[in-house]
Write an enzyme that holds these catalytic residues in place. Sequence first.
Site, PDB file in Angstrom:
ATOM      1  N   ASP A 170       0.774  -1.235   0.000  1.00 61.16           N
ATOM      2  CA  ASP A 170       0.000   0.000   0.000  1.00 61.16           C
ATOM      3  C   ASP A 170       0.812   1.296   0.000  1.00 61.16           C
ATOM      4  O   ASP A 170       0.624   2.141  -0.835  1.00 61.16           O
ATOM      5  CB  ASP A 170      -0.935   0.029   1.217  1.00 61.16           C
ATOM      6  CG  ASP A 170      -1.783  -1.234   1.343  1.00 61.16           C
ATOM      7  OD1 ASP A 170      -1.523  -2.205   0.618  1.00 61.16           O
ATOM      8  OD2 ASP A 170      -2.708  -1.238   2.165  1.00 61.16           O
ATOM      9  N   TRP A 358       4.949  -0.764   4.566  1.00 62.22           N
ATOM     10  CA  TRP A 358       5.747  -1.242   3.435  1.00 62.22           C
ATOM     11  C   TRP A 358       6.969  -0.369   3.165  1.00 62.22           C
ATOM     12  O   TRP A 358       7.560  -0.439   2.106  1.00 62.22           O
ATOM     13  CB  TRP A 358       4.876  -1.344   2.181  1.00 62.22           C
ATOM     14  CG  TRP A 358       3.882  -2.455   2.293  1.00 62.22           C
ATOM     15  CD1 TRP A 358       2.576  -2.354   2.684  1.00 62.22           C
ATOM     16  CD2 TRP A 358       4.113  -3.853   2.055  1.00 62.22           C
ATOM     17  NE1 TRP A 358       1.974  -3.591   2.694  1.00 62.22           N
ATOM     18  CE2 TRP A 358       2.897  -4.535   2.314  1.00 62.22           C
ATOM     19  CE3 TRP A 358       5.222  -4.604   1.649  1.00 62.22           C
ATOM     20  CZ2 TRP A 358       2.767  -5.913   2.173  1.00 62.22           C
ATOM     21  CZ3 TRP A 358       5.081  -5.975   1.509  1.00 62.22           C
ATOM     22  CH2 TRP A 358       3.869  -6.607   1.762  1.00 62.22           C
ATOM     23  N   GLU A 401       1.817  -8.741  12.015  1.00 60.92           N
ATOM     24  CA  GLU A 401       1.658  -8.431  10.585  1.00 60.92           C
ATOM     25  C   GLU A 401       3.014  -8.175   9.917  1.00 60.92           C
ATOM     26  O   GLU A 401       3.271  -8.637   8.819  1.00 60.92           O
ATOM     27  CB  GLU A 401       0.743  -7.205  10.448  1.00 60.92           C
ATOM     28  CG  GLU A 401       0.248  -6.931   9.050  1.00 60.92           C
ATOM     29  CD  GLU A 401      -0.741  -5.758   9.015  1.00 60.92           C
ATOM     30  OE1 GLU A 401      -0.971  -5.124  10.080  1.00 60.92           O
ATOM     31  OE2 GLU A 401      -1.270  -5.476   7.929  1.00 60.92           O
TER      32      GLU A 401
HETATM   33  C1  GLC Z   1      -2.789  -4.421   4.113  1.00 62.33           C
HETATM   34  C2  GLC Z   1      -1.632  -4.925   3.262  1.00 62.33           C
HETATM   35  C3  GLC Z   1      -2.177  -5.812   2.156  1.00 62.33           C
HETATM   36  C4  GLC Z   1      -3.000  -6.929   2.764  1.00 62.33           C
HETATM   37  C5  GLC Z   1      -4.078  -6.387   3.719  1.00 62.33           C
HETATM   38  C6  GLC Z   1      -4.770  -7.480   4.518  1.00 62.33           C
HETATM   39  O1  GLC Z   1      -3.625  -3.593   3.386  1.00 62.33           O
HETATM   40  O2  GLC Z   1      -0.888  -3.872   2.726  1.00 62.33           O
HETATM   41  O3  GLC Z   1      -1.121  -6.342   1.392  1.00 62.33           O
HETATM   42  O4  GLC Z   1      -3.574  -7.698   1.774  1.00 62.33           O
HETATM   43  O5  GLC Z   1      -3.514  -5.502   4.629  1.00 62.33           O
HETATM   44  O6  GLC Z   1      -3.838  -8.216   5.261  1.00 62.33           O
END
Ligand code: GLC
Length: 436
Positions: A170, A358, A401
């Site tokens: 993102d 990210w 995460e």
């Molecule tokens: C965030 C991450 C994405 C992922 C989502 C759900 O938006 O950047 O890659 O799919 O979370 O985990």
Amino acid sequence: MFDELIKKAHEVLDTNWKGEFTVPTNTLYPFQWNWDSGFVSLGNGHKNLDRSIKEINSLLSGQWANGMVPHILFHSENEKTYFPNFDFWESSVNSGSPDKPKSSGITNPPVIGFVLENLLIQHPDDENLVAFVKESFNKVVNFHRFLYNSRDPHHEGLMYMYHPWESGRDNSPLWDESLNRIEIKEGSLPNYQRRDLDVSEADERPTAAQYDRYVYLLLFGKENQYDSPKIAEECPFLIQDNMMNAILIRSNDSLIRIGERFSFDTSEIKEWQQQSITSFNSKFWNEKLKMYVPYDLRAQKQIEYKEIGSYVSLFAQVASGQQAAHLQDHLVHLHNNGYYLCPSFDVDSPEFDSKRYWRGPIWPHVNWMIYHGLMEYGYREIANVVKADTLKIVNKWGLCEYYEPQKEVAKDLSLGYGGKNFSWTASTILDLMYNT
Ligand code: GLC
């Protein structure tokens, strides 16, 4: 040695299982996410194959008539804790979107092809799985056909994305310059309330200015029914992402092998594949950085940063021996200089931020792809470092995460970053542990 971790990982997957699919984590992301589901199916495959089949089946139930598999499926319309929710996306503006489940209007890295192949490798003769893969094959090919027909206006064999959320990365600094070109006039966006900050730390999430641009691009897609040639013609943000295309190529390869096993026609996929691999190398390789980088179609130039997506090209088997050697050199260098592998962004860049999503942290599911890519190129030593680091950080800092890559900083932490009890972290480390 990892018995306790295996147990905890299964517990996370059990807690996040909602009967037909798995949520990424219970509070922050309460729906079904596309590429998360792919990775979750891999890990579940070892002990809960039935769930993996249901998970992918549920994901494909959201496929649009044009072939797109959306990035979020809102299976429950009563869950109000997420923004942007189904009522903001209004997927019904596209007449080919199913009424149920409602969905977002954009897509995600196309992982389903390689996930299905991976499950078949785990269970080559399981009758249910074989029947399911046969039944799903055309749907997945149709998804790829959408990417080649609707997302590749110059017929280069490379798909574009028009929203950073499609890439799955993102707020990567990769997208900053392109996003900053978008001018948002005061008062031109509807009032909206972010919900992610209710459940996580602001300094680990995208900024407010970035969020405005995400909303702007969502609305741009909606005005164009999320699939119109006008998106390629006019959207201010239009990028060919090397990681998405690497995953597409890997999944094409898997589809070709699956198709050959079941005697399906694979000629169309083979044609896509040939063109994609050639264009991938001519358009994404950056000789100065010795890495693959994305291409900004609006600015008509490469986006020159060292970033995690580059290593995923090893998983797609598109790099020559020499290109692969450069990529492994970068990783060896990081390993020898105090980093856990693999930081998501260039640690020497001023844009590096080891905590923010990210822009620097480590993401275990990306490590999973890099590990396999390195192994396939014969770089066993550094591949094993990627695997060992992944297991170590998750074991030490919990099933989170994302993670701090600087060893010096990490040693004083008690927990990883972002959401907790995270599904794809649990599933990818399970797969790494079961495949010893
Ligand atoms: C965030 C991450 C994405 C992922 C989502 C759900 O938006 O950047 O890659 O799919 O979370 O985990």
